[in-house]
Design a protein around this motif. Structure first.
Motif, PDB file in Angstrom:
ATOM      1  N   ASP A   1      83.199   2.738  59.308  1.00 33.32           N
ATOM      2  CA  ASP A   1      83.308   3.264  60.658  1.00 33.32           C
ATOM      3  C   ASP A   1      83.917   4.657  60.628  1.00 33.32           C
ATOM      4  N   SER A   2      84.315   5.159  61.784  1.00 40.42           N
ATOM      5  CA  SER A   2      84.787   6.534  61.903  1.00 40.42           C
ATOM      6  C   SER A   2      85.787   6.625  63.045  1.00 40.42           C
ATOM      7  N   PRO A   3      86.501   7.753  63.158  1.00 40.57           N
ATOM      8  CA  PRO A   3      87.470   7.901  64.252  1.00 40.57           C
ATOM      9  C   PRO A   3      86.857   7.761  65.637  1.00 40.57           C
ATOM     10  N   GLU A   4      85.572   8.084  65.771  1.00 43.18           N
ATOM     11  CA  GLU A   4      84.928   7.973  67.082  1.00 43.18           C
ATOM     12  C   GLU A   4      84.896   6.536  67.608  1.00 43.18           C
ATOM     13  N   SER A   5      85.116   5.574  66.715  1.00 45.27           N
ATOM     14  CA  SER A   5      85.106   4.170  67.135  1.00 45.27           C
ATOM     15  C   SER A   5      86.154   3.877  68.199  1.00 45.27           C
ATOM     16  N   TRP A   6      87.171   4.731  68.294  1.00 43.41           N
ATOM     17  CA  TRP A   6      88.282   4.492  69.214  1.00 43.41           C
ATOM     18  C   TRP A   6      88.079   5.103  70.587  1.00 43.41           C
ATOM     19  N   ARG A   7      86.972   5.761  70.824  1.00 41.73           N
ATOM     20  CA  ARG A   7      86.805   6.510  72.070  1.00 41.73           C
ATOM     21  C   ARG A   7      87.080   5.636  73.301  1.00 41.73           C
TER      22      ARG A   7
END
Length: 297
Positions: free
Chosen positions: A35-41
């Protein structure tokens, strides 16, 4: 394209996303694999709306994060992830942050508290039970079956897949760890862009091989490894959120962990949710975090 900021540590230039820079409190949300940091949006927005400054760093080997020295071992060992998180907090002079992690990020956040008991104000772990640093740990046969990809990556064939067919490999996890139809194509494409990091394959392979004793760790983290194995008791108030339909880490894998915590501890199973709660049920995740952090003690 999402705009990243950067924080430099002795080892990494860490890319991170940020919401509400002037927030009165700070929350650091750490993504998992694959996954990536964008998963937390979907979680970051309500936390920011509640007054938090929200920072979402990219792990070593992911997205824009880069090693500063070509000679540094591309280790993915869990102790290194915990130490990276502490270095990130120090680089930005973050005081008493809420640390939230999913999957790899949950292990990193817990290990940060294991290495520095006062690393933050609260710990929230998604989809992972604590106490899994020891490669000799006992796991049920069903959980071993779920971990097929761990053992696969210990083989030459698995190494080739990670290096040469990483998107298809990651998609296999997205398609089988949560109920069918849970994600949109553009969400996977956005996450998969983080796997184009030149160190992704090396970090991922080493992480899973080291986790089960198939590879040696970076000597730079030898003292941290000793501090984290066996897993230390954590004093931070801790919340565990686990999807009831997680077919990677079965919900039972986070049961019965109360003895690892000397402070307030709570666990919540999210019905109908798979391995990616922050993506599948961001409102419920954010609400649970805010409720937990609002309680005294």
């Amino acid at each position: 394209m999402t705009a990243y900021h950067f924080a430099s540590t002795s080892v990494l230039d860490i890319g991170y996303l940020e919401w509400n820079p002037r927030g009165a409190r700070t929350a650091v949300l750490v993504h998992g694999w694959p996954d990536s940091p964008e998963s937390w949006r979907g979680v970051a927005a309500p936390l920011a709306g509640a007054g938090f400054r929200v920072l979402c760093p990219a792990l070593r080997g992911f997205g824009p994060t880069r090693f500063r020295d070509g000679a540094t071992m591309r280790s993915g060992q869990l102790a290194a992830l915990g130490r990276d998180l502490l270095a990130f907090l120090d680089a930005l002079a973050l005081r008493d942050p809420l640390l939230v992690g999913h999957d790899w990020g949950a292990r990193a956040a817990a290990n940060a508290f294991g290495l520095r008991p006062r690393a933050g104000s609260h710990l929230v772990m998604l989809s992972v039970g604590y106490g899994t640093n020891d490669p000799r740990q006992a796991i049920p046969l069903q959980q071993a079956r779920n971990y097929w990809y761990h053992w696969y990556m210990a083989t030459p064939r698995g190494e080739r897949t990670v290096a040469q067919d990483r998107r298809a490999f990651a998609r296999q996890m997205w398609d089988t760890w949560s109920p069918l139809g849970w994600y949109a194509e553009q969400d996977f494409d956005e996450a998969a862009a983080a796997f184009d990091n030149p160190d992704w394959a090396a970090v991922v392979l080493h992480s899973y091989r080291h986790r089960w004793g198939f590879a040696e760790g970076d000597p730079a983290y030898a003292a941290d490894e000793r501090a984290l194995c066996p897993a230390p008791v954590l004093a931070a108030p801790t919340l565990v959120l686990h999807g009831g339909r997680d077919t990677c880490n079965q919900p039972a894998s986070s049961e019965g962990k109360e003895g690892f915590f000397s402070g307030r501890y709570a666990r919540q199973v999210l019905d109908g949710v798979g391995h990616f709660p922050q993506r599948e049920a961001p409102e419920a995740v954010a609400a649970a975090i805010l409720r937990f952090c609002a309680q005294p003690g």
